[in-house]
Each structure stands twice: as C-alpha cells, then as structure tokens.
Enzyme design. Sequence first.
Site, PDB file in Angstrom:
ATOM      1  N   HIS A  55      54.778 -15.505  11.880  1.00  0.00           N
ATOM      2  CA  HIS A  55      55.393 -16.638  11.198  1.00  0.00           C
ATOM      3  C   HIS A  55      54.844 -17.949  11.735  1.00  0.00           C
ATOM      4  O   HIS A  55      54.409 -18.040  12.872  1.00  0.00           O
ATOM      5  CB  HIS A  55      56.920 -16.608  11.308  1.00  0.00           C
ATOM      6  CG  HIS A  55      57.464 -16.574  12.704  1.00  0.00           C
ATOM      7  ND1 HIS A  55      57.401 -15.452  13.503  1.00  0.00           N
ATOM      8  CD2 HIS A  55      58.090 -17.514  13.427  1.00  0.00           C
ATOM      9  CE1 HIS A  55      57.982 -15.709  14.666  1.00  0.00           C
ATOM     10  NE2 HIS A  55      58.400 -16.970  14.656  1.00  0.00           N
ATOM     11  N   HIS A  57      55.774 -22.022  12.246  1.00  0.00           N
ATOM     12  CA  HIS A  57      56.856 -22.996  12.308  1.00  0.00           C
ATOM     13  C   HIS A  57      56.349 -24.325  11.761  1.00  0.00           C
ATOM     14  O   HIS A  57      55.264 -24.767  12.131  1.00  0.00           O
ATOM     15  CB  HIS A  57      57.281 -23.252  13.765  1.00  0.00           C
ATOM     16  CG  HIS A  57      57.898 -22.078  14.434  1.00  0.00           C
ATOM     17  ND1 HIS A  57      59.267 -21.951  14.598  1.00  0.00           N
ATOM     18  CD2 HIS A  57      57.352 -20.978  15.013  1.00  0.00           C
ATOM     19  CE1 HIS A  57      59.526 -20.837  15.243  1.00  0.00           C
ATOM     20  NE2 HIS A  57      58.372 -20.227  15.505  1.00  0.00           N
TER      21      HIS A  57
END
Length: 178
Positions: free
Chosen positions: A157, A159
């Site tokens: 992922h 951010h």
Amino acid sequence: MESRRLAILCSHLRQTDLNRSSLPKRSSSENFSWVSTSNCDSNGPDGKSFRGSEKEREEKDCVFCKIIRGESPAFKLYEDDVCLCILDLNPLNHGHSLIIPKSHYSSLEATPPSVVASMCSKVPFVSSAIMKATHCDSFNLLVNSGEAAGQVIFHTHLHIIPRKARDHLWTSKLASVT
C-alpha cells in the site's frame, strides 16, 4: 467526468470526521452490502491457485483483503479494477489515505510492476483531491516495505499524507530554518 469525480471525492473528505466516537456502532455480523466488493486474487503468476497455501492464510486474515471483499468497512475515495483508495483508519493527518491493490501482495518487491504502475498513476488525481479537500499545499507519498521499514500490514500500500507548513508531523529543514 474527472472533474465530477474530483468534486465527489472532495465532498466526501470534507464530511469526514476523524473522531471515532462519532462513527456509527456496527455489530460484527452487520452486512456491508453498501461496500462494493471484489475478491483478492489468490492465483500465482502461473495462474495456479494458492489453495491451502500460506498466501491464502495471509489473505484470509489481511485487513485490506477483508475491506476489498466487503467483510470490513472502509471509507472509499476511489476504486477501479486494479486498486482501491481508502481513508486510513489511524491517520497521521486529516485526509491520510491509502492506495491498495485489489490483489494481495505482501510487499512492494512482490508486487508486479504493472500493478505498481497502476497504483502510482492514481497519485496525482487522488492527492490533488485530498489536498483540495483538506486545504493542504503539500503531501508525503510513503511506502513502508518490509518489517524493518515499519510495514505493519503486509499487503502492499501507498500512503498519501496531506501536509501543511509547520504541522510538526515530521521535522524538516524548512521548519528548523524558520
């Protein structure tokens, strides 16, 4: 079309209250039919299933895979066939968001270049909307890949952390000079 999506994204962010006590209480058995779903891909690069493998067990317990499958709630900002952008449940700043692939990859190194490219291609659009909605003029793009780098959820992922001058989230040269 893109300006409409940007307006919708901004309106969602403006309405977001990060005070957890204001969020509705949900029972663990509640149906999340309002959350669009897709299955985390459990096939290897050769197309063979990982049934019964460690990868399948990781996916079953992965919080992002649960969100993608519609088993856990999340505030979705953007979604396409490859990735999903959600608000972080433990934000560093208002508007802190995550771009996650819909297929489970435990680290950036394990993520195919085409998936990384798709995730990164969303950064300008999503970050612009987040900065507009949060009245920020900057953002950090952050990847923690691996335990030593601070990765806590082992599903790739990115951010996006909106920033304002002197927000004291991290000290910077600019803050120490002025």
